[in-house]
Scaffold this active site. Structure first.
Site, PDB file in Angstrom:
ATOM      1  N   ASP A  58       0.612  -1.267   0.104  1.00 45.11           N
ATOM      2  CA  ASP A  58      -0.111   0.165  -0.182  1.00 45.11           C
ATOM      3  C   ASP A  58       0.939   0.999   0.153  1.00 45.11           C
ATOM      4  O   ASP A  58       1.777   1.434   0.848  1.00 45.11           O
ATOM      5  CB  ASP A  58      -0.721  -0.048   1.326  1.00 45.11           C
ATOM      6  N   CYS A 104      -8.901   7.196  -9.286  1.00 48.11           N
ATOM      7  CA  CYS A 104      -9.807   8.095  -9.969  1.00 48.11           C
ATOM      8  C   CYS A 104     -11.185   8.120  -9.680  1.00 48.11           C
ATOM      9  O   CYS A 104     -12.092   8.933  -9.835  1.00 48.11           O
ATOM     10  CB  CYS A 104      -9.538   8.450 -11.404  1.00 48.11           C
TER      11      CYS A 104
END
Length: 432
Positions: free
Chosen positions: A51, A72
């Protein structure tokens, strides 16, 4: 030049930069469904699978450029439009954090056009300012581009942030293309007869596909999907390829959907059999991935997701070449973040070490082969901190006014640079 790719996905942006001559040395992608595809298609790139929030700066190699498309979904016009309030929208901050620490010569970030909605204006201005103020600062260029203008057979509007580190002395200019319009016929006509329907529960046909990944998703079409025409003709460009397979456009073999009312369309009666979603490979072609770029998945939906989230390869290639050219054209400028910084001016005023009439010259000697390489690369950077491709300068001599580069046995190769607070220049032979 060496590139670090963040939020690499399936590697469309990376492939475009590779085609332009950049080397992707390190990439990060957290989605386990993508790892096999990325590693198979980018075997020489180190893929970090953590991550990004937890990645220490020390784990990321020094590089010339950082590229990527932070997730997005939270900005999307089709989504909840939470923007920067959404955790995924906040991943922009990690992108900027890494740029701030690594200080590459340039960066490129891509995102959806939904960022331009009025409700996100404050967040967008904040992100722009953070880019501009990252580390020693960047000259930021920002523009929305349509992939259809860049040798891509698809209407696909996305926004791009391109930053050039301020000490390089120029601002990136988005260049216009003059490509001939690419149509669906240009892209996928040869695939029209051999697509396979996905297996039960949309499992992949695997090696059963005549053309790799040439299989399509089965299933009903939602009322939202049926509210608009989803068919483009052979001589048109595709609708935007989305990350969700259920939203894939209809193959151009079918007639355009019949209008019923404002929010309802139906398939042309008697020709329902012609309506199928574009296959994973057809979507990849429309995103300008080559056929030898294989996507690995168990469920076909994962293939659509990887491709729909990618930057079209041809658009990435155009931008990469444009950045490379502009860096090269401006590489003869002497670069020093310290010469331009207010901190150095304050330091000089504070110490007041230079007496009137005194001149300090930095002298750099290089072996002939090193010198020619340095000239070709346009590397005249020097900084207080030791960084790749730079001449480390001790704080005690930061008041130098000239830099003399020379190599033994070749006076003609010597160059004297005048260090100024404005745009530096090479001293003429007469002055030398």
């Amino acid at each position: 030049m060496k590139i670090v790719s963040l939020f690499a996905g399936a590697g469309g942006l990376d492939l475009g930069f590779q085609k332009a001559g950049f080397v992707i040395i390190w990439a990060n992608e957290f989605d386990s469904e993508i790892w096999h595809t990325y590693e198979k298609n980018h075997p020489t790139t180190i893929l970090n699978k953590d991550d990004i929030v937890n990645i220490p700066i020390s784990a990321i190699p020094d590089c010339d450029g950082i590229i990527g498309g932070p997730p997005c979904q939270s900005w999307s016009e089709a989504g909840a439009q939470k923007g920067i309030e959404d955790k995924r929208g906040q991943l922009f901050f990690d992108f900027i954090r890494i740029i701030t620490e690594k200080q590459p010569k340039f960066f490129l970030a891509e995102n959806v056009s939904g960022m331009l909605l009025d409700r996100h204006s404050h967040a967008l201005d904040n992100i722009k300012n953070m880019f501009r103020n990252a580390g020693i600062g960047y000259e930021l260029s920002f523009e929305m581009l349509n992939s259809a203008d860049y040798n891509v057979p698809q209407d696909r509007k996305r926004v791009f942030f391109i930053g050039i580190r301020k000490d390089l002395g120029f601002k990136y200019v988005f260049e216009r293309s003059n490509f001939k319009k690419q149509t669906l016929k240009d892209a996928i006509y040869d695939l029209k007869d051999n697509a396979l329907l996905g297996l039960t529960n949309n499992k992949t046909n695997g090696k059963g596909c005549v053309v790799p990944n040439h299989e399509y998703l089965a299933g009903k079409f939602s009322t939202i999907y049926m509210s608009r025409n989803r068919v483009r003709n052979w001589d048109e460009q595709s609708f935007t390829i989305q990350a969700g397979g259920i939203h894939a456009p209809i193959h151009p073999q079918a007639p355009k959907m019949k209008f019923i009312n404002k929010d309802k369309r139906i398939f042309a009666p008697g020709k329902e059999h012609l309506y199928r979603r574009l296959s994973v490979r057809e979507c990849a072609r429309i995103q300008t991935f080559p056929d030898d770029y294989i996507f690995y998945y168990n469920n076909i939906a994962a293939g659509y997701k990887m491709i729909g989230n990618a930057v079209p390869v041809n658009l990435a290639y155009f931008l990469a070449n444009s950045i490379k050219r502009q860096l090269s054209e401006n590489s003869s400028i002497l670069c020093s973040k310290d010469i331009y910084s207010a901190q150095l001016e304050d330091m000089n005023k504070k110490h007041n070490r230079i007496k009137l009439g005194e001149t300090i010259v930095l002298v750099g000697y290089y072996q002939p082969k090193q010198y020619e390489w340095i000239k070709r690369q346009g590397i005249y950077n020097f900084r207080i901190n030791s960084m790749t491709d730079s001449l480390t300068v001790d704080k005690e001599i930061m008041d130098a006014k000239f830099l003399l580069l020379y190599t033994r046995g070749n006076v003609e190769s010597s160059e004297l640079w005048h260090i100024t607070s404005s745009k530096p220049r090479i001293i003429s032979k007469h002055e030398l």
